[in-house]
Structures are given as C-alpha cells and as structure tokens.
Scaffold this active site. Structure first.
Site, PDB file in Angstrom:
ATOM      1  N   TYR A 276       1.052  -1.065   0.025  1.00 57.66           N
ATOM      2  CA  TYR A 276       0.124   0.345  -0.085  1.00 57.66           C
ATOM      3  C   TYR A 276       0.857   1.175   0.122  1.00 57.66           C
ATOM      4  CZ  TYR A 276      -3.305   3.722   2.472  1.00 57.66           C
ATOM      5  OH  TYR A 276      -3.907   4.567   2.458  1.00 57.66           O
TER       6      TYR A 276
ATOM      7  N   GLU B 137     -11.798  -2.101   8.621  1.00 55.96           N
ATOM      8  CA  GLU B 137     -11.887  -0.945   9.629  1.00 55.96           C
ATOM      9  C   GLU B 137     -10.237  -0.355  10.757  1.00 55.96           C
ATOM     10  OE1 GLU B 137     -12.916  -4.090   9.932  1.00 55.96           O
ATOM     11  OE2 GLU B 137     -13.428  -4.154  11.525  1.00 55.96           O
TER      12      GLU B 137
ATOM     13  N   ARG C  77       5.124   5.767  15.070  1.00 57.18           N
ATOM     14  CA  ARG C  77       4.681   7.301  13.925  1.00 57.18           C
ATOM     15  C   ARG C  77       3.579   8.147  14.623  1.00 57.18           C
ATOM     16  NH1 ARG C  77       1.819   4.509   9.024  1.00 57.18           N
ATOM     17  NH2 ARG C  77       3.598   3.925   7.931  1.00 57.18           N
TER      18      ARG C  77
END
Ligand code: NAD
Length: 328
Positions: A152, A194, A286
């Site tokens: 991704y 989700e 992150r």
C-alpha cells in the site's frame, strides 16, 4: 452551475470523500462525485454522482467531461492493518489504486484541470525510521531511501512520483497530502477494513462493563490520529496554497494503542480489561511531523484527540445499538 466554482471528488462514496463533498457544497461549489458505490451512512450532498469504476479510462473520461476548478483524487483500494498488512490483498491494492491514479491524472491533463489533489499516506515513509515508538522520523524529506512497510505504501509512493512527474512535464497543478490516520463519524467501523480508532470504539461499545477486549500486539506501538474536520481544513488549505510538494496532514499528538483504548473506555464510562493477541501490525511508532505544514501554510491541526474520539464513539455506539456487530 454557471458562474459557480466546480469540483470533482473521486472516491466520493468513501469516508473522507463523502465528508469532503459536504464541505465543498457548504463553500458553494458545484460538485460531482464518482465512486463504485454511494456513501454508506448518509445521502451524498453532490449535485451529480457517477457510479463507475475509475480503473476504466472511459469512466474517467466521462467523469472528467469538462474542466473542473478542483479535482480531489481519494479513490483507492484501502483499509486498516487487517486489510493492508496481511499480504493477502497486495496485488489488488497495487493494481487497482495505480490504475485509478494513472487514469484520473491523464484525464485531468487532457481537461487542463485547475488543481488536482492526491491523497497519499504516511505509510509511504521508510520503516527503518519508525522502529522507536517514542521517536519516529516522519519529516517529509525523510522519504528516501524508500522502504515502506507495505505494498500500500509503495503504491502511494509510486503515485506521488507520477503526480509530480505530470506537474513537471505537463504543468498539471498537483497538490499531495500524506494523511496520518484520519478518523471520525461515518467511517468504516466493521467488516475488516476499519482502522484502530473505529475498531476500538466498536469493541468498547459492544463490551459490557468489566468484560475483556482484544488488542493486536502489545499495544505499545504509537500513532497519531486526525479528526475528519481538521483533515478537510488542511486539504482545502493545501489545494489553494502555492506549495506543491508532498506535505503531512496529521496530528502531532502521539499515543500508544493502549492509551487510545483507555481514552475510549473513559469516554464510554466502562472499565474493561485488555487482552493482547497476535494480529497484523504496522510500524512500531509514527506521528505527524508538522514543521513543514506550519511553515508553508501557517496552519496545523490543534484539536485534542479526545474531542474527536468522543464524537466518533457516540456515532459508532449508535451504529452498534442500531444493528450490532461481532466482537472481533
Ligand atoms: P475509503 O475506503 O472510505 O474511500 C475510498 C473510496 O474509493 C471508496 O468509497 C471506494 O469505493 C472508492 N474506490 C476504490 N476503488 C475505486 C475504483 N476503482 N473506482 C471508483 N471508486 C473506487 O477510504 P478513505 O479513508 O476515505 O480514504 C480516502 C483516501 O485517503 C484514500 O486514497 C486513502 O488511501 C487515503 N488515506 C486515508 C487515510 C485514513 O486514515 N483514512 C490515511 C492515509 C491515506
């Protein structure tokens, strides 16, 4: 629509896209949406909504049958960790999203679109800079040498470069945001795509006081989460700014996943036990580095996480009451 500013929202049936359509309508735009599906949780506010597959160049040409002042390209085959990190969806993620970006951008070039916005992701940052949960490096200029932790992220990086190449070679007015975990009402909250805030809101809403909920990993991984309204504010400010490089749009308020769960329990007024189980995880730490957005736009998100979470929990708890969902 004569005399009105016009916008096309690709991915207008999705979470961010459907909210963006509302926001553009409030600003007086004539808006066309395009998606594989209509928004799931409320009626679209778009003036015109095209159901179509943007992997098909003919659908892109139909969506871009005129020049728009602003095009927002949010369509992507995406989901949370359970969709992106298992490896099972890698080929679809790369193939589907890359085709959409190739087609939409080429149609924008032909129509000489005023501005095109591309929603990249913090997932494009190198994994090696995000091993320390307390000190991740997500500055925009830390992107290379590239080493995203998922396909991704690699697709997002490829597409960022594609948009920047069209800006250089064809003069397309490109704007790129690297979103960091956007959440809010009317986002996906069950079914496997989700993300952590919605999944945890659902688990807490389904649990009775004193019960146990599961969290993937040890819960010590850190993230930052940005409420949808501030995401839209940053997106629109970026599109209308003169800054043309990729920029983080996210919160700098970093929390562990255990802390996130604790906040949601506090909002719900429930005292639950957490059981840590194996599950797909991303990087260890992150959060959004907001120095560039502050410098270039004179703006950054400021809303405390807990405020957005309270609104999101209320909405998901309502969905659970209305229809129920499994406790996974
Ligand atoms: P979403 O899944 O709710 O919306 C994406 C929409 O794109 C969906 O409605 C889907 O049907 C549509 N779509 C997918 N393939 C399509 C196709 N071939 N043709 C037409 N429509 C298609 O996701 P979202 O959370 O609203 O995210 C929007 C964008 O922001 C995505 O590009 C995503 O990668 C990016 N992003 C989101 C987050 C986040 O936390 N939500 C973080 C980083 C980046």
């Amino acid at each position: 629509m004569s005399g009105m500013r016009t916008a096309l929202v690709c991915g207008a049936g999705g979470f961010i896209g459907s909210h963006l359509v509302k926001r553009l309508k409030q600003e007086g735009f004539w808006v066309r949406g395009v998606d594989l599906k209509y928004p799931e949780y409320s009626k679209t506010c778009a003036d015109d909504f095209l159901i179509g597959d943007l992997r098909n160049p003919r659908v892109c040409q139909a969506a871009l049958d005129r020049r728009f002042d602003e095009v927002y390209q949010l369509a992507a085959d995406m989901g949370g960790a359970g969709f992106v990190f298992t490896g099972e969806n890698d080929a679809d993620i790369m193939h589907n999203s890359a085709l959409v970006n190739l087609n939409v951008l080429e149609s924008c070039r032909r129509q000489q679109t005023g501005r095109i916005f591309y929603s990249s992701s913090a997932c494009m940052y190198p994994a090696y800079n995000q091993n320390d949960p307390d000190n991740p490096n997500c500055a925009e200029d830390s992107a290379y040498p590239a080493a995203p932790d998922s396909e991704y992220g690699w697709e997002k990086l490829f597409s960022e470069r594609l948009y920047l190449a069209y800006a250089r070679n064809h003069g397309v007015g490109v704007r790129i945001a690297r979103y960091h975990n956007i959440f809010g009402p009317e986002g996906t909250w069950s079914g496997g795509r989700e993300k952590a805030p919605a999944a945890l809101c659902r688990k807490v809403a389904l649990a009775a006081d004193g019960e146990t909920i599961e969290i993937w990993g040890d819960g010590l991984q850190t993230r930052s989460f940005l409420y949808i309204d501030e995401c839209l504010e940053g997106t629109i400010r970026l599109v209308r700014s003169s800054w043309s490089g990729p920029v983080n749009i996210g919160s700098s308020e970093r929390v562990t996943i255990n802390q996130l769960a604790g906040m949601i329990m506090g909002i719900a007024g429930k005292n639950l036990t957490i059981r840590h189980v194996d599950g797909p995880l991303g990087v260890r730490g992150r959060h959004s580095d907001n120095r560039l957005i502050r410098g270039k736009l004179g703006w950054e998100p400021v809303q405390p996480l807990e405020e957005g979470l309270a609104r999101t929990y209320a909405w998901i708890a309502g969905q659970v009451r209305a229809g129920g969902a499994q406790k996974t």
